[in-house]
Design a protein around this motif. Sequence first.
Motif, PDB file in Angstrom:
ATOM      1  N   ALA A   1      42.077  31.789  41.711  1.00  0.00           N
ATOM      2  CA  ALA A   1      41.094  32.118  40.627  1.00  0.00           C
ATOM      3  C   ALA A   1      42.026  33.755  40.390  1.00  0.00           C
ATOM      4  CB  ALA A   1      39.807  32.476  40.512  1.00  0.00           C
TER       5      ALA A   1
ATOM      6  N   TRP B   1      45.812  33.318  39.323  1.00  0.00           N
ATOM      7  CA  TRP B   1      44.959  32.569  38.665  1.00  0.00           C
ATOM      8  C   TRP B   1      45.043  34.076  37.054  1.00  0.00           C
ATOM      9  CZ3 TRP B   1      41.274  31.230  34.768  1.00  0.00           C
ATOM     10  CH2 TRP B   1      41.640  30.101  34.327  1.00  0.00           C
ATOM     11  N   LEU B   2      43.914  34.438  37.001  1.00  0.00           N
ATOM     12  CA  LEU B   2      43.422  35.899  36.204  1.00  0.00           C
ATOM     13  C   LEU B   2      44.685  36.774  36.498  1.00  0.00           C
ATOM     14  CD1 LEU B   2      39.599  35.588  36.936  1.00  0.00           C
ATOM     15  CD2 LEU B   2      40.475  34.678  34.734  1.00  0.00           C
ATOM     16  N   THR B   3      45.290  36.985  36.863  1.00  0.00           N
ATOM     17  CA  THR B   3      46.020  38.231  36.653  1.00  0.00           C
ATOM     18  C   THR B   3      47.306  37.411  35.917  1.00  0.00           C
ATOM     19  OG1 THR B   3      45.339  38.994  38.966  1.00  0.00           O
ATOM     20  CG2 THR B   3      47.744  39.836  37.895  1.00  0.00           C
TER      21      THR B   3
ATOM     22  N   ALA C   1      45.361  37.671  32.702  1.00  0.00           N
ATOM     23  CA  ALA C   1      45.579  39.303  31.837  1.00  0.00           C
ATOM     24  C   ALA C   1      46.903  40.005  31.896  1.00  0.00           C
ATOM     25  CB  ALA C   1      44.773  40.350  32.819  1.00  0.00           C
TER      26      ALA C   1
END
Length: 171
Positions: A22, A25-27, A30
């Motif tokens: 996660a 994925w968020l990186t 962003a």
Amino acid sequence: MVVETGRHRRPASPMGRAVLVAACWLTVLAVSPYRQVSPRVHDIALLVHLGSMVIGFGAVLTVDWFGLLWLAGRRTLTDVLNTARGTHVPIWAGFAGLLASGALLGLPAGPKALAVLVIGVNGVYAAVLLRELTRHPEPPTSLLLRSGIATLISQAGWWTALILGYLNSRG
């Protein structure tokens, strides 16, 4: 740092692995909107992205094919489990390549981004199921059912990401 000989490093917990997936994925989500790359870098990233899809999804399809052969009575469950263990690295290498190259390709459409997260978290769960299946000479029906559901989720996620990626590339 003290290194003890004769001891093996304890693998990360499934929750730790899911958090890592996660976080990666968020990186990507962003970073990708702020990456301005040249057309040449974009083309290279696209090639890496497509290659990563072939490697990761191809390995997943191989495991699932052996699962279907087992259901048809043409392979043993041991064959399926050995195939799954043997494709573990290509699956995760493909997934990592998709994330890394995706960061250079721009922000993915919402549903595609969600499909990628589902693929990663489900992959962590599938690894847990693989360890459980390996422990049982005759796996309980509930474990086989959970494995079947994880397989269906995996297929839905990979196909969704593939189709939405294709449609997104077409404009």
